[in-house]
Enzyme design. Structure first.
Site, short mmCIF file in Angstrom:
data_model
loop_
_atom_site.label_atom_id
_atom_site.label_comp_id
_atom_site.label_asym_id
_atom_site.label_seq_id
_atom_site.Cartn_x
_atom_site.Cartn_y
_atom_site.Cartn_z
N TYR A 114 -58.17 43.08 -32.99
CA TYR A 114 -57.24 42.68 -34.04
C TYR A 114 -55.83 42.95 -33.51
O TYR A 114 -55.45 44.10 -33.34
CB TYR A 114 -57.49 43.48 -35.31
CG TYR A 114 -58.68 43.01 -36.12
CD1 TYR A 114 -58.51 42.30 -37.30
CD2 TYR A 114 -59.98 43.28 -35.70
CE1 TYR A 114 -59.60 41.88 -38.05
CE2 TYR A 114 -61.08 42.86 -36.43
CZ TYR A 114 -60.88 42.16 -37.61
OH TYR A 114 -61.96 41.74 -38.35
N HIS B 266 -65.33 35.98 -47.52
CA HIS B 266 -65.40 36.36 -46.10
C HIS B 266 -66.43 37.45 -45.85
O HIS B 266 -66.45 38.49 -46.52
CB HIS B 266 -64.02 36.86 -45.65
CG HIS B 266 -63.97 37.29 -44.22
ND1 HIS B 266 -64.15 36.43 -43.16
CD2 HIS B 266 -63.77 38.52 -43.66
CE1 HIS B 266 -64.04 37.09 -42.02
NE2 HIS B 266 -63.82 38.36 -42.29
#
Length: 576
Positions: A226, A408
């Site tokens: 990330y 998600h």
């Protein structure tokens, strides 16, 4: 004039006959146009999708009431196959096959049961509107009811569905005479037919676009990364609304970019602009951690998203966001070491402001390693909870209206439902997808905006298929770990941007981490243990975090997830 006409027809390779200039080459004999050319539909269609990577198969569609109309443009002058599948394979599936031969269009409603030609349905519920051949190839327009009440036809709902396609260069004499399409002329693509964003949206000429990218980032050779970058919105002399966003994905890296999230950063300063850092690493400055309000949520398989005509994200005012954080999730399972990426998101803004300012909110399961999914289970249910106490504090007296959301999860996700409860009565789900596809995550546009009042609550349920794993899976940011979140888009804008809950397993221990350590030693092949753990999770106390009315102040409290006094009942199918 006559001599000039004869000269032009000779020069252009045309024929002159009976006072008309005619093309001596029939459309079916002309070479097909290059594959990079986008076809023009025969009418106005609200939705479109290029089903294959080469641009050989385009799908357009409209939904009207209980009916749906499709139009396929395929680079072939042979037969075309299109269908709906629950598993993305060519069988079992609900298919339609068609072709144009000697100027006559043929369409047959069929179904597949194996590696052989489709079987023609007794009830023909896919109806041909028109069919012809042109320079692109074969064009077929056809329609059907969303629910035909035929057991051989797939019911089209808000679920993700696998659209399957195939084509062949030759026309058959009948369905039984169809030749195999081959490996290279077939495929599958997940789509949401009833809740996709509209494609036929005009963008104002006075728009400006802002590209937020992670420039020349060298993706490390780890399975998940990330990476965050701080950006500044250019100076605007007056209020603007963001009305559209679209992915800007470097073509060579499309297999590695999993999702992108843009959040507002209230405590970031000018000196931070351009800073690139690992998003959730230890030691990340607090001012970067306060970037919480979601402006953009895009994930693999998603396309551009257009805001409803009365809504936009506000920029350019004194209290508007000036700094944004771009979060890029890279999925690199082979740990490749030579990836350099400059992907991101393009924002489209206009000074022609709309009636309402939009905002984003995350609801569901708090991302934490105490989120525990056992192995060997086909349908394990995890639950996230947003309590009435949170919405009572965070929402305005007038409430809010949700117009879209993105649900998600990661690789184990098989289904996601976002539930809505008011005063003990469960309303219809805001979204429900029993065929969640990790590789296709797009914004769902609600057919009817959902009003949410103070004191309402949300339950986000994720169904996980861990039957192929022999070890437990925990919550986390890695693709191999799990998440369960719904990103809600709503208006009018408030300071509430998150409401997440997680079971604490208080029946086992006062410390959730110690409870999880115990779970790792349980015999997960034992059905009794599986059922016992599901009951334990369902009846656990939940630790809930939320914000609002002060954006940076987090509220924490404990609550059980109540069972609605009046559960929602799905309407019965209307089939005679």
């Amino acid at each position: 004039m006559y001599l000039l006409t004869i000269f032009l027809t000779f020069l252009l390779g045309l024929h002159y006959s009976n006072g008309r200039i005619v093309d001596p080459i029939h459309p079916t004999q002309r070479p097909l146009v290059p594959s990079h050319t986008k076809p023009t539909p025969t009418a106005a269609f609200q939705h479109e999708f290029q089903l294959d990577s080469d641009g050989n198969f385009w799908l357009f569609w409209n939904v009207s009431g209980t009916n749906i109309t499709f139009e396929t443009h395929v680079r072939t002058r042979g037969y075309v196959g299109f269908g709906l599948s629950s598993n993305g394979k060519m069988f079992p599936s609900d298919v339609v096959v068609g072709w144009v031969k000697d100027g006559t269009a043929v369409l047959k409603d069929c179904h597949t049961t194996g590696h052989f030609t489709p079987e023609v349905d007794t009830s023909q519920d896919w109806h041909l509107i028109s069919g012809f051949e042109n320079d692109f190839g074969t064009v077929l327009t056809f329609s059907r009811k969303l629910d035909t009440c035929d057991d051989n036809d797939t019911i089209i709902t808000d679920d993700t569905v696998k659209a399957i396609y195939s084509y062949h260069p030759d026309d058959p004499d009948s369905v039984q005479g169809m030749q195999w399409h081959g490996v290279k002329r077939r495929g599958a693509q997940s789509l949401m037919f009833l809740s996709s964003t509209k494609s036929d949206v005009s963008i104002p000429a006075n728009n400006i676009h802002i590209d937020l990218v992670s420039p020349n980032f060298a993706v490390p050779s780890v399975d998940t990364r990330y990476q965050c970058t701080i950006h500044k919105i250019p100076t605007l002399t007056k209020k603007h609304h963001m009305i559209r966003y679209e992915p800007v994905i470097q073509r060579d890296n499309i297999d590695y970019v999993h999702h992108a999230v843009i959040t507002t950063c209230p405590e970031v300063t000018e000196a931070d602009v351009g800073t690139s850092f690992e998003c959730y690493s230890r030691g990340t400055p607090r001012r970067f951690q306060t970037c919480s309000e979601v402006v953009v949520a895009w994930a693999v398989g998603g396309v551009a998203f257009n805001m409803p005509e009365h809504v936009g994200f506000a920029f350019g005012e004194a209290d508007s966001p000036k700094y944004l954080r771009l979060e890029m999730h890279y999925n690199n399972p082979t740990m490749k070491s030579d990836i350099v990426d400059s992907s991101g998101i393009r924002l489209i803004l206009t000074p022609d402001t709309r009636q309402f300012d939009a905002a984003g909110m995350s609801v569901g399961v708090n991302v934490d390693p105490t989120h525990f999914i056992p192995p060997y289970q086909k349908a394990f249910l995890s639950t996230g909870y947003c309590s009435p106490e949170c919405t009572e504090k965070g929402l305005p007296e007038t409430g809010i209206k949700i117009f879209g959301l993105l649900q998600h999860a990661h690789l184990l996700g098989a289904g996601i439902k976002t539930r809505h409860i008011r005063n003990g009565t469960e309303l219809s789900p805001i979204a429900e997808d029993d065929h969640y596809d990790f590789n296709y995550q797009d914004i769902r546009v609600l057919k009817e905006e959902r009003e949410v009042k103070r004191g309402d609550s949300f339950i986000v349920e994720c169904t996980y298929d861990s039957s192929r794993r022999n070890k437990p899976t925990i919550g986390g940011l890695s693709t191999q770990e799990e998440m369960c979140v719904s990103f809600l888009y709503y208006y009018p804008r408030t300071t509430m941007s998150l409401c997440l809950g997680l079971p604490v397993y208080d029946q086992i221990s006062k410390d959730p981490s110690k409870a999880v350590e115990q779970f790792k030693g349980w015999n997960w092949r034992d059905n009794n243990v599986q059922h016992m753990f599901q009951d334990l999770v369902n009846n656990s106390t939940y630790r809930i975090i939320c914000n609002g009315p002060e954006r940076l102040k987090i509220h924490r409290h404990f609550s059980v997830v109540p069972k609605p006094d009046v559960p929602f009942q799905k309407p019965q199918r209307q089939c005679s």
